[in-house]
Design an enzyme around this catalytic site. Sequence first.
Site, PDB file in Angstrom:
ATOM      1  CG  ASP A 355      -1.981   1.067   1.157  1.00 38.07           C
ATOM      2  OD1 ASP A 355      -1.975   1.849   0.191  1.00 38.07           O
ATOM      3  OD2 ASP A 355      -2.823   1.127   2.065  1.00 38.07           O
ATOM      4  CB  SER A 356       0.977   4.302  -0.867  1.00 35.72           C
ATOM      5  OG  SER A 356      -0.147   4.471  -1.709  1.00 35.72           O
TER       6      SER A 356
END
Length: 819
Positions: A355-356
Amino acid sequence: MKPSLPPNCPRSSLRIVALVAALAAAATSAQTSKPGTAVPFAPRPELYHPGWIDLDKNGRKDVYEDPAAPIDARIDDLLARMTVDEKTAQMVTLYGYGRVLDDELPTLRWKQQPWKDGIANIDEHLNAFGDGNEHGDGSKSQYALDFDKHVWAMDQVQRFFIEQTRLGIPADFTNEGLRGVPSAFSTNFPSELGVGHTWDPELAGRIGGVMAIEARALGYTNIYAPVLDVVRDQRWGRTEESYGEDPFLASRMGVAMVKGMQRDHRIASTAKHFAVYSANKGAREGDARTDPQVAPREVEDVLLPPFKAAIREAGLLGVMSSYNDYDGVPITGSKYWLTDRLRKEFGFRGYVVSDSDAVEFLHSKHAVAGDYKEAVRQAVDAGLNVRTTFTPPEVYLTPLRALVREGKLPMATIDARVRDVLRVKFMLGLFDHPYIGDAKTARAKVDTEEDRALALRAARESLVLLKNKEGALPLRKDLKTIAVIGPNADDASYAHRQYGPSGGHAISVREGIATKLGPGVDVRYAKGVEIAGKNWPSIEILPEPLTAEEQAGIDEAVRAAKGADVAVVVLGDGRRTVGESRSRTSLDLPGRQEALLEAVAATGTPVVLVLINGRPMSVNWADAHVPAILEAWFPGNQGGTAVADALFGDYNPGGKLTVTFPKTAGQIPFNFPTKPNAQWEGERSRVNGALYNFGHGLSYTTFAYDNLRITPAKQRNGGNVDVAVDVRNSGARAGDEVVQLYTRDVVSSVTTYEKNLRGFERVHLAPGETRTIRFTLKPADLALLNRKMQRVVELGMFRVMVGSASDDIRQQGEFEIVE
């Protein structure tokens, strides 16, 4: 001769043969400049053969190019041919145009870029998302806004990887998917929270199926949905993205959604966010998202079950690893979470994306890595397959390749991570039919009349009637004047927010009411106030007088309400108040909305409150003074029609709450399920009780429960127990009831939840109609973690409670588990 296919090949031989002719045509058409600007690469039609593509351009069919070969054999053959640079290129995401990628279409520069060796996936390319600021300007691309050009452009990008890289490994095109596929063309559904409130897994599965067809028609092969996080704090900004606060319901809805998305392996479903992501300390978002305060048993019993179910029951092919740590260990750097639990225990066979900045945070936030290079090593060693964030691929590839050269990441580890990525690509059929092809054919699959009807059904089923004193609803249609008031009354922009479709006409409540009543009724409108307004949220703790503008808006609303037969006030959330990195410190109506509601009610005109929002709200004044309250969540493009249908009785709302409504944020944590007396509210020094409990939801009709049967009354450990109950529509209108089954382990070695949701069914009944609802309780439904943290079913008595809500139990009985 038609090629025969092995049992584990995801596509039938018939489909492959049918696609052979289309494949060459698609590849050829992808080169023409008719739909858009020409790309600088000559066509390679010689690569496309009957039944296969010469991906490595050597003039012969290799094993990995053979659709008839077993997938594992194809992976082995391809891995043996790949260089280190080609392997590591399959471990990183390239964010699309407007985010990281500067180009809408391939250019000559691409031959010098890291993705000349391939790429794992390209995220959010030409999906019409962007605001020109922090989210880039992807929404302005002609290839995002014109369907034919979009199809052509997506195929152009894929053609680069097929024809211009050495081994021709296709890219997996990823995209978000919280209310449908983000694009200017796809069907717009209610938020996931709204879908959760339907209590209808079959509907969730159908939505997933539509998303899969539309995604593939738009060139996206991997969708980041569903969100399987279980809400524990209603202040959390991403509450709108989840199914609710119960693990059983989230599991049933999530499994159905994943099955719908991955049927026939049209696309991969990547679930978010693994693991322990939704228990943020103080519900904080943004750069906080760390240090969840949750006990190990709650992790196992509440937060993990939806992921486990989606993997084991639906074959989930993607997981997004979360930013946070748990008990001091960051998830994205944890072999325990990404390998031991996810792969070895749950049986996950897909690939994990970060996630990012989850990898970066190992160094920059969690400080468990001395530098970014060490963070990369920890993440890959832990089990991360693909780094996905908003920086160029080389930022990750440079340290990754250095670690391989230095022997700090063994080639066996790299091969294992790449194998997972390739497996998903082979399962999706990307090596055999990588292109969209004909735009007209694709367009016929997107946002069809049938799909829009499904979205309207979802919007209707998501509605929850919170209050209806003395039958205030439904309203008469023979009104002369109706006032529609509030910041969400004529603003349906909620339907086009981040992570969902951005196109199509969103019907507001005002439009829905006006359309239903026709030109003969005077529909007055006044906005009143903004969703949040000036100096929000500081005014929640430092109240200020209304500004002149706010007072003028309220005065206008009062004038609209005076003399009207009824006033429908539409309040709730907006872009400033809910969503990712939009957590709150209060659950009250934001800004000046309550002042608006009170002023309209003071006119004496009957008032109905409609909430359009992304989290529970502490609407205490409304509950005390407004006769009827309808909760609509974020209902998508069809929301205004659905709300109008319910307000005027053309649809009988039957949704039930999947989240608890506290009376005040000061009661938090206040949620379901809960341990015995953990939410006892008898103290005279505090506000007590929920505003609305889990499972609550009214109807325009009534339902009676009778004749509970539990068989057998005694069951040997390991056996099933059957439960049946008769439910009758005892009112005068047809309607939906959500029959809910809860269990309780009466005496156990550890404390267990007061009520465990273990079954539910949404049933439509005509007036006077009776139906027998049946459930089967399996051993897993009765199991607990004992004092040794072993999952067991303990002997003894179990209570069964069946009813209309967690606080409205109509029938109960007990059975015994014996040796």
